[in-house]
Scaffold this active site. Structure first.
Site, mmCIF file in Angstrom:
data_model
loop_
_atom_site.group_PDB
_atom_site.id
_atom_site.type_symbol
_atom_site.label_atom_id
_atom_site.label_comp_id
_atom_site.label_asym_id
_atom_site.label_seq_id
_atom_site.Cartn_x
_atom_site.Cartn_y
_atom_site.Cartn_z
ATOM 1 C CD GLU A 49 -2.919 -0.608 2.481
ATOM 2 O OE1 GLU A 49 -2.858 0.478 3.110
ATOM 3 O OE2 GLU A 49 -3.592 -1.565 2.862
ATOM 4 C CG ASP A 60 -3.569 8.061 8.205
ATOM 5 O OD1 ASP A 60 -3.775 6.842 8.254
ATOM 6 O OD2 ASP A 60 -3.521 8.705 7.151
#
Length: 263
Positions: A49, A60
């Site tokens: 990824e 995040d």
């Protein structure tokens, strides 16, 4: 056959699980990003990824937020990240997935982004903040360019999991906990029950991510899923290294160790 489909079939036939590392494009530099991906491929990663840095990454935690900020400060943009992926694809057949926020590709142009991603060798796209009502339009474009739109589910309501898991392709990114990415916080979700629930709504492979710090956790959860996604732990290794050689050595060793735990 899409590289992602081929890889999961190959691993299933071998009785193995996928190791899916995440890195941010451009941290510490785009040239180093190329070499990190090639090193991870060599050391046993199955799919990689590649995060497109974003100024306000809602999903995040602080480690990946810091990585995004460093990459943006260093000049990483969609256009030069596409060229970086082209360089990787020229040297490797490993399946590649973009992790990208919706507003980034909306500003760039949805079809333009997906067409360019496909042309440089991207096999799948994860959009963590994709509104469900926009999914159909994007899926029409991803199908056209033979790129998987990978659904991301979290341990929320059954109805929500069903709604998201039933749409998409490639594999299902199963978030292990509510909240943001990062290591250190205990995963309280009943992973076995959660994976069985997701599996009742889709036949796609299930990859588990968020909060997985290394080989011991990968070993613990591998009976319940088809792949393990590790991001923050790798980003933290990269951040603490001095120079590319140390990065490649330490990330390569980490990937080898986790891969062994999944075999």
């Amino acid at each position: 056959m899409n590289r992602i489909d081929f890889k999961f079939k190959e691993l299933k036939d071998q009785g193995k699980k996928a190791l899916i590392p995440f890195i941010t494009a451009g941290d510490p530099s785009l040239d180093t990003t190329v070499n990190i991906v090639l090193e991870m491929d060599k050391k046993g990663a199955d799919i990689v990824e590649i995060g497109i840095p974003y100024s306000d990454p809602l999903a995040d935690g602080p480690i990946i937020q810091g990585s995004s900020q460093r990459a943006i400060k260093g000049g990483a943009k969609i256009r030069n990240i596409m060229e970086t992926v082209r360089k990787i694809r020229g040297k490797s057949e490993i399946p590649l997935v973009y992790m990208v926020y919706y507003s980034s590709i909306f500003k760039y142009g949805l079809e333009r982004f997906i067409a360019e991603a496909s042309a440089v060798g991207i096999n799948g796209i994860i959009i963590p903040d994709l509104p469900i009502e926009e999914r159909g339009d994007i899926m029409d474009i991803t199908v056209k360019y033979e790129v998987h739109l990978i659904p991301l589910v979290a341990p929320t309501s059954k109805r929500r999991i069903q709604e998201i898991a039933a749409g998409g392709s490639g594999f299902v990114y199963c978030v292990s906990k509510n909240g943001v990415t990062g290591v250190g916080e205990k995963i309280k979700t009943d992973i076995k029950e959660y994976m069985e629930l997701v599996g009742s709504y889709t036949e796609l492979p299930k990859a588990l991510g968020f909060g997985i710090s290394g080989s011991s956790m990968a070993r613990e959860f591998k009976p319940y899923c088809d792949g393990i996604i590790i991001g923050s732990a790798i980003i933290d290794i990269i951040y603490k290294c001095k120079g590319e050689k140390e990065i490649l050595d330490k990330v390569g060793n980490f990937i080898s160790e986790v891969k062994k735990s999944l075999e």
